[in-house]
Scaffold this active site. Structure first.
Site, mmCIF file in Angstrom:
data_model
loop_
_atom_site.group_PDB
_atom_site.id
_atom_site.type_symbol
_atom_site.label_atom_id
_atom_site.label_comp_id
_atom_site.label_asym_id
_atom_site.label_seq_id
_atom_site.Cartn_x
_atom_site.Cartn_y
_atom_site.Cartn_z
ATOM 1 C CB ALA A 265 0.416 0.369 8.504
ATOM 2 C CG ASP A 266 -3.412 1.588 2.942
ATOM 3 O OD1 ASP A 266 -4.217 2.404 3.428
ATOM 4 O OD2 ASP A 266 -3.700 0.863 1.969
#
Length: 215
Positions: free
Chosen positions: A66-67
């Site tokens: 995730a970012d």
């Protein structure tokens, strides 16, 4: 087993609260924003790079990458480099609406009977379902998506910004603030998923893991 490719304590807490079992193996990649890259493309690319970086050492496991980025006037804000950069970001956000986008990638090994003839460098895109892009890359299946939340930030004085930076809270956060922390005092309204602003859209992650057969 779900492997979280992130050392973020916020993401870990969100997964624990949702009772999604996981272990942590943080990805070591350069979180660089490419010139001219669209915000959603940037968040999803970085999430995919994190997941793939960890998958090389965990070939049998499901990896969650995730970012999170903040977008204001088309400008992408990641984590601040230093106190001056944090102050710049907070001045940009002061008194304005902005968007928080989190890219999510779930990658898992493809069962032997389901493998295509694709090489590890070949991507076979399948029709997206509910905004989730599904691909095959060699012996791995990748599902990538993103969530966006609109956030309203109140006016911040120079003193507010100095005092906030002095707490250290902004320094490892996209956009230089934490909605679940001190900065909550300046955020009167959001439109969308709150957990997404914290760092992980839990409902989206849960759906993606279910669709991949990991929960």
């Amino acid at each position: 087993m779900v492997i979280l490719a992130s050392a973020s304590p916020r993401r870990q807490e969100l997964l624990r609260n949702a009772r999604i079992p996981f272990v942590v193996q943080a990805a070591d990649i350069e979180e660089r924003i490419r010139e001219g890259e669209l915000p959603r493309d940037c968040a999803q690319r970085l999430a995919r790079e994190k997941a793939l970086a960890v998958s090389s050492s965990r070939p049998a496991d499901c990896i969650l990458g995730a970012d999170t980025i903040v977008v204001v006037d088309g400008n992408i804000l990641g984590k601040p480099r230093d106190a001056a950069d944090a102050a710049r970001m907070l001045r940009l956000l002061s008194g304005r609406d902005h968007e928080v986008i989190t890219g999510v990638c779930v990658t898992a090994a493809v069962a032997r009977g389901q493998r295509s003839g694709a090489s590890t460098s070949e991507l076979l895109t399948t029709p997206a379902l509910g905004g989730i892009d599904e691909q095959l890359a060699g012996h791995r299946r990748l599902a990538t998506a993103s969530e966006a939340t609109l956030v309203t930030m109140g006016e911040l004085s120079d003193a507010d910004i100095r005092e906030y930076i002095a707490t250290g809270e902004p320094m490892d956060k996209a956009g230089a603030y934490a909605i679940q922390g001190i900065a909550s005092r300046w955020i009167p309204r959001i439109e969308g998923d709150y957990s997404n602003v914290v760092g992980l859209p839990v409902a989206l992650v849960y759906r993606m893991l279910r669709e991949q057969g990991e929960l």
